[in-house]
Structures are given as structure tokens and as C-alpha cells.
Design a protein around this motif. Structure first.
Motif, mmCIF file in Angstrom:
data_model
loop_
_atom_site.group_PDB
_atom_site.id
_atom_site.type_symbol
_atom_site.label_atom_id
_atom_site.label_comp_id
_atom_site.label_asym_id
_atom_site.label_seq_id
_atom_site.Cartn_x
_atom_site.Cartn_y
_atom_site.Cartn_z
ATOM 1 N N ARG A 149 3.649 5.062 4.169
ATOM 2 C CA ARG A 149 3.495 4.681 2.761
ATOM 3 C C ARG A 149 2.702 3.380 2.640
ATOM 4 N NH1 ARG A 149 8.853 4.377 -0.021
ATOM 5 N NH2 ARG A 149 9.306 5.412 1.950
ATOM 6 N N ARG A 150 2.985 2.430 3.535
ATOM 7 C CA ARG A 150 2.272 1.145 3.475
ATOM 8 C C ARG A 150 0.806 1.289 3.843
ATOM 9 N NH1 ARG A 150 7.252 -2.602 5.723
ATOM 10 N NH2 ARG A 150 8.405 -2.443 3.764
ATOM 11 N N ALA A 153 -0.893 2.868 0.810
ATOM 12 C CA ALA A 153 -0.983 1.930 -0.316
ATOM 13 C C ALA A 153 -2.047 0.866 -0.045
ATOM 14 C CB ALA A 153 0.379 1.267 -0.558
ATOM 15 N N ALA A 154 -2.074 0.359 1.175
ATOM 16 C CA ALA A 154 -3.016 -0.711 1.516
ATOM 17 C C ALA A 154 -4.457 -0.203 1.483
ATOM 18 C CB ALA A 154 -2.686 -1.273 2.896
ATOM 19 N N ALA A 157 -5.661 0.507 -2.072
ATOM 20 C CA ALA A 157 -5.860 -0.700 -2.885
ATOM 21 C C ALA A 157 -7.001 -1.580 -2.363
ATOM 22 C CB ALA A 157 -4.558 -1.500 -2.951
ATOM 23 N N GLY A 158 -7.652 -1.160 -1.270
ATOM 24 C CA GLY A 158 -8.828 -1.890 -0.802
ATOM 25 C C GLY A 158 -8.534 -3.057 0.129
ATOM 26 N N PHE A 159 -7.341 -3.089 0.724
ATOM 27 C CA PHE A 159 -7.053 -4.117 1.725
ATOM 28 C C PHE A 159 -7.677 -3.731 3.072
ATOM 29 C CE2 PHE A 159 -3.363 -4.686 -1.122
ATOM 30 C CZ PHE A 159 -3.304 -6.070 -1.230
#
Lengths: 254, 254
Positions: A149-150, A153-154, A157-159
Motif C-alpha cells: 500500500r505504501r 501511494a508513494a 503521489a510522485g515521491f
């Protein structure tokens, strides 16, 4: 009688990347607790004692060090890199919270260090030049679905993503699975950096594209970085390429 | 004739946190480019020249340094903290990519340093002990809605969040807005750390709960950390509290 505990970051492994503060902290302590390869980096003097423990025994190591400090000794716990990043500082805090109340009166100091992702980034350009995250890929301490999930999500979100503990004998498939998941979110051309043992004699820094990134390029000593959609590679004649993420971001992310 | 450019991380601002590698790199260079407060930290010798520029002029500073290096000089660009984290290494790479082809043959070296979030974390315990991210809150280089999306994604996925560039005269409302948004995702009891000038004489480290966190506690020299739902505070008699995030995570996140 209440002693002193200092948690020391020894940096990536090159003596020139150990801060003077860390060297001074090593010189002042009497008992040293740590994973053996980190203790082996120390140049201890007569009267200084090293107590080695295995990689996975962080919480019992922290407890042993706190017990020694509570007896009045000047104790050091050593970590590679920075002790606050997936390392001993959190284990010591966990042990203090769960332990006897007298451990709370031990004088505790944490000495920061250059963590692996910074050392690797420096060797290749500036992949962490924009927003980024650090994820431990070890599912010893958290469920794998949370890691997935991380990652998702990362990436969405463009990390830029720095992966610590990417692979080991006991965890052989997780990095491949992470690449697979990220291929569903990021372009196949996204740069991936395999940064092994940055700054040490056995350093090996390699670049791949996410579409072809091979988990076998990583080992326990590797920090793996996956770029954002904006991470770029600059080719240079006669020198290695640079990987960097621009400071600006004009585009929207998914 | 092609010179040499080294991008040097001077650490949080305490001389004892400058690595020997960085000190050596400073001793070897001839021309120094940087934001004046960072240049002021250097103890330059006769024959070494500092060229100061303003905070916001990173890309023109990088260009001037590269031009000087291309002329054959040994040039240093200095950053506080680590040059790869919201600092000059990315600006230099951007300038190389956009600049004349001969800039690609300049010998480029990046010397990592202890970045602010690591120094702040060390002073308070181990807030970054689990998965975390670093976000620049400056909307000079990216749109504000992208920052909001990243804050939300990071908090929902259980990352601890380290905010760089949280506030300035020109950006007075962004941190308050970020807290407001995060209050919609995280418990009001989530620990927030305001880490100002860690390791320097004017250091000030403060803890708040997200529900009451006041943006006025931050200034340009502050790194603000917002915990995950698992970040904890340990109260201690006669010593300051510790803030830490456990290494393990058993709970699912939203």
C-alpha cells in the motif's frame, strides 16, 4: 546510579564520512553494543569493550545496553548510517518505554550520521532532489500488504522511493514483487538506482530502467532507489551518467 | 580545459557534524559558491574566494559555478545539511542538463552531509524510526495542490512526514494549511516536532500535538515532523520527553 547511553551513527562505512561528533562519542564510551560488522569498524582502545550481537536481535541488544547503562556505565550502541533510520535509535526507545522505570533516567544521546540513501544519491547525482520517501522492504516487522500500500501511494503521489533492506536470504522475493507493483504505476523508463556499499571499497552503483530492473542486482548492503516520473538521466561522454530529480514539478500526478 | 566541481554538504550547522570528507573538500577547492549563511561557516584561507548569492538564486548560482569550473578552476558549491535534499545538487544537475555540452565533461563530485531531519530526529529520540517521507512545503517550484495531494497520500499510508521549508515571509500560510489538512487524516494526538537549528547555539526543539500545533512555532530554520498514527511520546522524570516511531507496525492503515 544512572549512567549514560549514546546511540551513534557511523555513516555509510567510509572513515571520512564519520562525523567528528561520532568519533568523539566512540572515544568517550566504555561498552559498545552492536551488530558485529559495525563494531568491527571501531578502533577500540584498552578498557573499551565490544559486545556483538546478531542483525535481528535489535530489541534484546537495546535492552542489554540499557541495563548496562542503568548500572552506571557509559555505554554506546552503534549503527551503520544514521541510527534514526531503520536502526537502533527506535529500538532503544521501544526498550525504554517497555522497560523498568529507572531506564527513563538514563542520560540518552543520539548522534546522527549520513544515512545510506544520502551516500548513494551523492554518488550518482541528485535522485532525492525532490520530495521522496524511505521504506524498509523488510516484512519482519510489518505486514507485506502494508508495504504494498505504501509503495503504491508513494509512487502515485510522485515521491522518489528509497528502499532499505531490499532483499536477504530470508526475504528473497519482496524486491521483485515491489518492482512488479511499481511497474503498474510508473513508466517503464523510470530510473532505478542500485547503490551498494556507497563509499566503501566494494562500492557498486548501477542504473537500470524500471521496466528491466533485476532484483538480483541488489543484496543486503544495497539501497535501491526508484525515481518519480520526473527523475532524469543525463548521459555524459567519458563519465558515468547522472541521475537526478528536478527541484521543480509543474505536472500533476495521478 | 575542464575543471572540477564539488557540491558539499556542510551538515546542520555544528562543526562537529561536518564530515572529514566535507572538510577536506573545502580545504581543496579554490572558488566557493553558495547562500551567504553557508559560506559564512567556512574558514577560508588566502587564495580561496567566496561568491555569495541569495537564497532563491539556486539555478543561476549553479550556472556561475559550472562556468567557473569549465574554465579549469576547482570550484565548490556549498549547501547546509545534505546537498542532495532540497538543495544544490539537483540545481547543479539541472544546469548541466540545460547548459553547454562542455559542462558534461566537468568532473562532478557530491559530498553528502547530515540533513536537517536526521539532526532534529536525533535530538528528540527516533521519530523517523519507521517509514517516512520528506516534503518541501515551498510552492515556489511546484503547485500547492500537488503538495496537498502528497501530504494526504503520505499521512493516509502511515508515513511519518518531515517538512522542509515549512514557512517564510513570502509563504506565511502554507504550514497552517498543511496542519489543517493533516488534522482531517490523522488523530489530534499525533506528535508534531518543531526542530529549529538542531545542533546550533540557537537550537530549539519543541513537541506539540497535531490538534494544537501552531505554525508560528516554525521559521525558515525549522524542520517540522508530523508523526504517523504509531508515533509515540515517552515522558521522563527530570529529562525531556522522547518522540519515536516503533520499527514494527502490526495495524493496518486507512
Amino acid at each position: 546510579m544512572s549512567g549514560r547511553l549514546v546511540v551513534i551513527g557511523l555513516g555509510p562505512g567510509n572513515a571520512s564520512q564519520v562525523t567528528p561528533e561520532a568519533s568523539q562519542a566512540v572515544a568517550s564510551a566504555t561498552f559498545f553494543y552492536g551488530y558485529k560488522p559495525y563494531l568491527d569498524r571501531l578502533d577500540l582502545k584498552p578498557g573499551q569493550t565490544a559486545v556483538a550481537s546478531d542483525n535481528r536481535e535489535e530489541i534484546s541488544r537495546a535492552g542489554a545496553a540499557l541495563e548496562k547503562a542503568a548500572s552506571g556505565a557509559h555505554v554506546a550502541v552503534v549503527s551503520g548510517g544514521d541510527p534514526g533510520v531503520f536502526a537502533m535509535a527506535a529500538a532503544v526507545c521501544e526498550a525504554i518505554e517497555a522497560g523498568p522505570v529507572e531506564w527513563r533516567s538514563i542520560e540518552l544521546e543520539v548522534v546522527p550520521g549520513v544515512t545510506a540513501m544520502l551516500a548513494v544519491a551523492a554518488r550518482i547525482g541528485a535522485p532525492l532532489g525532490h520530495d521522496f520517501c524511505a521504506i524498509s522492504l523488510s516484512d519482519n516487522l510489518k505486514p507485506w500488504d502494508l508495504i504494498e500500500r505504501r509503495l503504491k501511494a508513494a509512487a502515485e503521489a510522485g515521491f522518489v522511493i528509497a528502499l532499505y533492506n531490499p532483499i536477504s536470504k530470508a526475504r528473497p522475493w519482496q524486491l521483485g514483487k515491489a518492482f512488479e507493483l511499481l511497474r503498474g504505476v510508473l513508466p517503464a523508463t523510470t530510473p532505478v538506482v542500485f547503490g551498494r556499499a556507497a563509499g566503501r571499497p566494494d562500492e557498486k552503483i548501477a542504473i537500470a530502467k524500471l521496466g528491466q530492473a533485476d532484483p538480483a542486482q541488489a543484496d543486503m548492503a544495497t539501497c535501491v532507489m526508484i525515481g518519480s516520473p520526473e527523475t532524469r538521466i543525463i548521459e555524459r561522454d567519458g563519465q558515468g551518467p547522472l541521475v537526478y530529480t528536478p527541484r521543480f514539478s509543474a505536472v500533476g500526478q495521478r
